[in-house]
Motif scaffolding. Structure first.
Motif, PDB file in Angstrom:
ATOM      1  N   HIS A 289       0.856  -1.196   0.000  1.00  0.00           N
ATOM      2  CA  HIS A 289       0.000   0.000   0.000  1.00  0.00           C
ATOM      3  C   HIS A 289       0.893   1.248   0.000  1.00  0.00           C
ATOM      4  N   PRO A 290       1.518   1.559  -1.135  1.00  0.00           N
ATOM      5  CA  PRO A 290       2.478   2.681  -1.191  1.00  0.00           C
ATOM      6  C   PRO A 290       1.880   4.010  -0.744  1.00  0.00           C
ATOM      7  N   GLU A 291       0.560   4.153  -0.884  1.00  0.00           N
ATOM      8  CA  GLU A 291      -0.068   5.413  -0.478  1.00  0.00           C
ATOM      9  C   GLU A 291       0.024   5.641   1.028  1.00  0.00           C
ATOM     10  N   LYS A 292       0.356   4.589   1.798  1.00  0.00           N
ATOM     11  CA  LYS A 292       0.455   4.714   3.256  1.00  0.00           C
ATOM     12  C   LYS A 292       1.868   5.103   3.719  1.00  0.00           C
ATOM     13  N   LYS A 293       2.779   5.304   2.773  1.00  0.00           N
ATOM     14  CA  LYS A 293       4.166   5.585   3.169  1.00  0.00           C
ATOM     15  C   LYS A 293       4.284   6.858   4.000  1.00  0.00           C
ATOM     16  N   THR A 294       3.434   7.835   3.719  1.00  0.00           N
ATOM     17  CA  THR A 294       3.505   9.082   4.485  1.00  0.00           C
ATOM     18  C   THR A 294       3.198   8.863   5.972  1.00  0.00           C
ATOM     19  N   LEU A 295       2.500   7.776   6.278  1.00  0.00           N
ATOM     20  CA  LEU A 295       2.156   7.489   7.670  1.00  0.00           C
ATOM     21  C   LEU A 295       3.346   6.948   8.459  1.00  0.00           C
ATOM     22  N   VAL A 296       4.372   6.502   7.757  1.00  0.00           N
ATOM     23  CA  VAL A 296       5.510   5.886   8.451  1.00  0.00           C
ATOM     24  C   VAL A 296       6.817   6.623   8.161  1.00  0.00           C
ATOM     25  N   HIS A 297       6.735   7.842   7.656  1.00  0.00           N
ATOM     26  CA  HIS A 297       7.973   8.541   7.277  1.00  0.00           C
ATOM     27  C   HIS A 297       8.862   8.768   8.493  1.00  0.00           C
ATOM     28  N   ARG A 298       8.282   9.113   9.660  1.00  0.00           N
ATOM     29  CA  ARG A 298       9.102   9.335  10.845  1.00  0.00           C
ATOM     30  C   ARG A 298       9.674   8.008  11.356  1.00  0.00           C
ATOM     31  N   PHE A 299       8.881   6.947  11.232  1.00  0.00           N
ATOM     32  CA  PHE A 299       9.374   5.625  11.613  1.00  0.00           C
ATOM     33  C   PHE A 299      10.582   5.246  10.764  1.00  0.00           C
ATOM     34  N   LEU A 300      10.473   5.445   9.451  1.00  0.00           N
ATOM     35  CA  LEU A 300      11.549   5.054   8.540  1.00  0.00           C
ATOM     36  C   LEU A 300      12.748   5.987   8.614  1.00  0.00           C
ATOM     37  N   ASP A 301      12.490   7.279   8.848  1.00  0.00           N
ATOM     38  CA  ASP A 301      13.569   8.276   8.800  1.00  0.00           C
ATOM     39  C   ASP A 301      14.256   8.494  10.148  1.00  0.00           C
ATOM     40  N   TYR A 302      13.577   8.146  11.249  1.00  0.00           N
ATOM     41  CA  TYR A 302      14.183   8.426  12.550  1.00  0.00           C
ATOM     42  C   TYR A 302      14.110   7.258  13.529  1.00  0.00           C
ATOM     43  N   TYR A 303      12.901   6.784  13.826  1.00  0.00           N
ATOM     44  CA  TYR A 303      12.761   5.770  14.876  1.00  0.00           C
ATOM     45  C   TYR A 303      13.584   4.511  14.575  1.00  0.00           C
ATOM     46  N   LEU A 304      13.406   3.976  13.365  1.00  0.00           N
ATOM     47  CA  LEU A 304      14.107   2.737  13.013  1.00  0.00           C
ATOM     48  C   LEU A 304      15.617   2.933  12.897  1.00  0.00           C
ATOM     49  N   PRO A 305      16.112   3.913  12.129  1.00  0.00           N
ATOM     50  CA  PRO A 305      17.576   4.072  12.039  1.00  0.00           C
ATOM     51  C   PRO A 305      18.225   4.413  13.372  1.00  0.00           C
ATOM     52  N   THR A 306      17.541   5.175  14.231  1.00  0.00           N
ATOM     53  CA  THR A 306      18.113   5.496  15.537  1.00  0.00           C
ATOM     54  C   THR A 306      18.196   4.244  16.410  1.00  0.00           C
ATOM     55  N   THR A 307      17.173   3.410  16.348  1.00  0.00           N
ATOM     56  CA  THR A 307      17.199   2.146  17.100  1.00  0.00           C
ATOM     57  C   THR A 307      18.359   1.271  16.637  1.00  0.00           C
ATOM     58  N   ILE A 308      18.542   1.162  15.334  1.00  0.00           N
ATOM     59  CA  ILE A 308      19.639   0.350  14.793  1.00  0.00           C
ATOM     60  C   ILE A 308      20.991   0.950  15.187  1.00  0.00           C
ATOM     61  N   LYS A 309      21.098   2.278  15.165  1.00  0.00           N
ATOM     62  CA  LYS A 309      22.344   2.950  15.560  1.00  0.00           C
ATOM     63  C   LYS A 309      22.689   2.627  17.016  1.00  0.00           C
ATOM     64  N   LEU A 310      21.707   2.705  17.919  1.00  0.00           N
ATOM     65  CA  LEU A 310      21.952   2.407  19.339  1.00  0.00           C
ATOM     66  C   LEU A 310      22.322   0.954  19.543  1.00  0.00           C
ATOM     67  N   LEU A 311      21.687   0.078  18.798  1.00  0.00           N
ATOM     68  CA  LEU A 311      22.016  -1.348  18.905  1.00  0.00           C
ATOM     69  C   LEU A 311      23.437  -1.625  18.421  1.00  0.00           C
ATOM     70  N   ASN A 312      23.866  -0.906  17.388  1.00  0.00           N
ATOM     71  CA  ASN A 312      25.247  -1.049  16.924  1.00  0.00           C
ATOM     72  C   ASN A 312      26.234  -0.585  17.989  1.00  0.00           C
ATOM     73  N   GLN A 313      25.892   0.487  18.685  1.00  0.00           N
ATOM     74  CA  GLN A 313      26.754   0.955  19.779  1.00  0.00           C
ATOM     75  C   GLN A 313      26.838  -0.096  20.887  1.00  0.00           C
ATOM     76  N   TYR A 314      25.698  -0.700  21.217  1.00  0.00           N
ATOM     77  CA  TYR A 314      25.689  -1.765  22.218  1.00  0.00           C
ATOM     78  C   TYR A 314      26.571  -2.924  21.746  1.00  0.00           C
ATOM     79  N   ASP A 315      26.411  -3.304  20.476  1.00  0.00           N
ATOM     80  CA  ASP A 315      27.167  -4.430  19.931  1.00  0.00           C
ATOM     81  C   ASP A 315      28.666  -4.163  19.975  1.00  0.00           C
ATOM     82  N   ARG A 316      29.090  -2.931  19.639  1.00  0.00           N
ATOM     83  CA  ARG A 316      30.516  -2.603  19.661  1.00  0.00           C
ATOM     84  C   ARG A 316      31.073  -2.678  21.084  1.00  0.00           C
TER      85      ARG A 316
END
Length: 212
Positions: A119-146
């Motif tokens: 449902h590509p029309e729903k992408k605007t509903l997850v822009h903050r999830f894709l642009d901030y929440y998810l990458p920030t979570t992955i970044k913090l997990l990488n710091q934990y892993d290191r």
């Protein structure tokens, strides 16, 4: 993506080979009739082998087809990258509680991406999830892993790891709510259809007190 594929058993071919080995070394083939007899017997052996060892349907994992839309193709690559990175971090991090959260986060992240791909029309509903929440979570997990892989110790390191670990429960809940929000329109459509259906049945006397 999983698909069902037909898999043939090799045993019918083995039966043919056994017939020719037996005919060649045990009986001997010296005439054209001998060759014809061996061919007939090997054909019969093949069909007997197919009857004993029929084809079977096997579930096989194959890559998802690439979307024709360049934007969706890029989104699919982002999904594969992010889900793969969460899985890699999960494999590296040995803490069982964190691993349980990462299992859930990986599943929900994949579902969010898959829903938006459908449902590509729903992408605007997850822009903050894709642009901030998810990458920030992955970044913090990488710091934990290191910090974990280097065996670092100390009050600051331990406090940082503990803070990252404790935040994953919040992340799991937030990701669940993000996924659920994508189905808001579907819920409203279902509710509206049920309301109309109930009203029509009531008008026809098909509910409650029976036929009028």
């Amino acid at each position: 993506m999983k698909v069902m594929k037909r898999e043939r058993s090799p045993w019918p071919v083995y039966f043919i080979a056994l017939v020719w080995i037996f005919a060649t070394f045990a009986v001997g083939i010296h005439t054209i009739w001998g060759y014809l007899a061996a061919a007939i017997v090997s054909a019969a052996a093949y069909f007997i082998g197919r009857a004993i060892f029929p084809d079977r349907q096997v579930e096989t994992e194959v890559p998802d087809p690439e979307p024709a839309n360049p934007e969706l193709a890029a989104l699919k690559k982002d999904r594969d990258r992010d889900v793969g990175e969460i899985r890699r971090l999960n494999d590296n991090i040995e803490d069982e509680e964190i691993s349980a959260h990462l299992d859930h986060i990986e599943q929900v992240t994949g579902k969010i991406y898959d829903y938006v791909l459908e449902h590509p029309e729903k992408k605007t509903l997850v822009h903050r999830f894709l642009d901030y929440y998810l990458p920030t979570t992955i970044k913090l997990l990488n710091q934990y892993d290191r910090m974990d892989s280097l065996g670092l110790a100390g009050d600051n390191v331990n406090a940082a790891k503990e803070k990252i670990g404790s935040m994953l429960a919040t992340v799991s809940v937030a990701f669940d709510k993000q996924l659920d929000s994508l189905f808001q329109d579907d819920y409203m459509d279902v509710s509206a259809e049920i309301t109309v259906l109930e009203q029509m049945m009531a008008q026809e006397g098909l509910t409650g007190g029976g036929m009028q």
